[in-house]
Design a protein around this motif. Sequence first.
Motif: not given
Length: 83
Positions: A9, A12, A32-33, A36, A39-41, A43-44, A47
């Motif tokens: 995170a 990025l 970008v969010a 993300l 595929s991955s809340q 990581l979103e 980030y």
Amino acid sequence: MSSTLEKIASDLADDTIAIMQKTGDDRLHFEVAKVLGSSSQTLEEAYLHEVRVRLAGRAAKAFLKDKIAKLAAGAKSGGAPDQ
């Protein structure tokens, strides 16, 4: 948060903000969010947190820099700076 999540995170966020500064695209972090989030809340969210912290820090530093400049200008002119 795991260290892997934080590292990704953070990296990025750094990369995104660098591109935002070069291109002037102040909405890039939302794009970008979205990538993300597909595929991955987790990581979103991490980030976006990293981006918000960095942008807020930059805004605060700019505010303080401006404040210092106004104080210096006031001291040079002998008057009280605007508040």
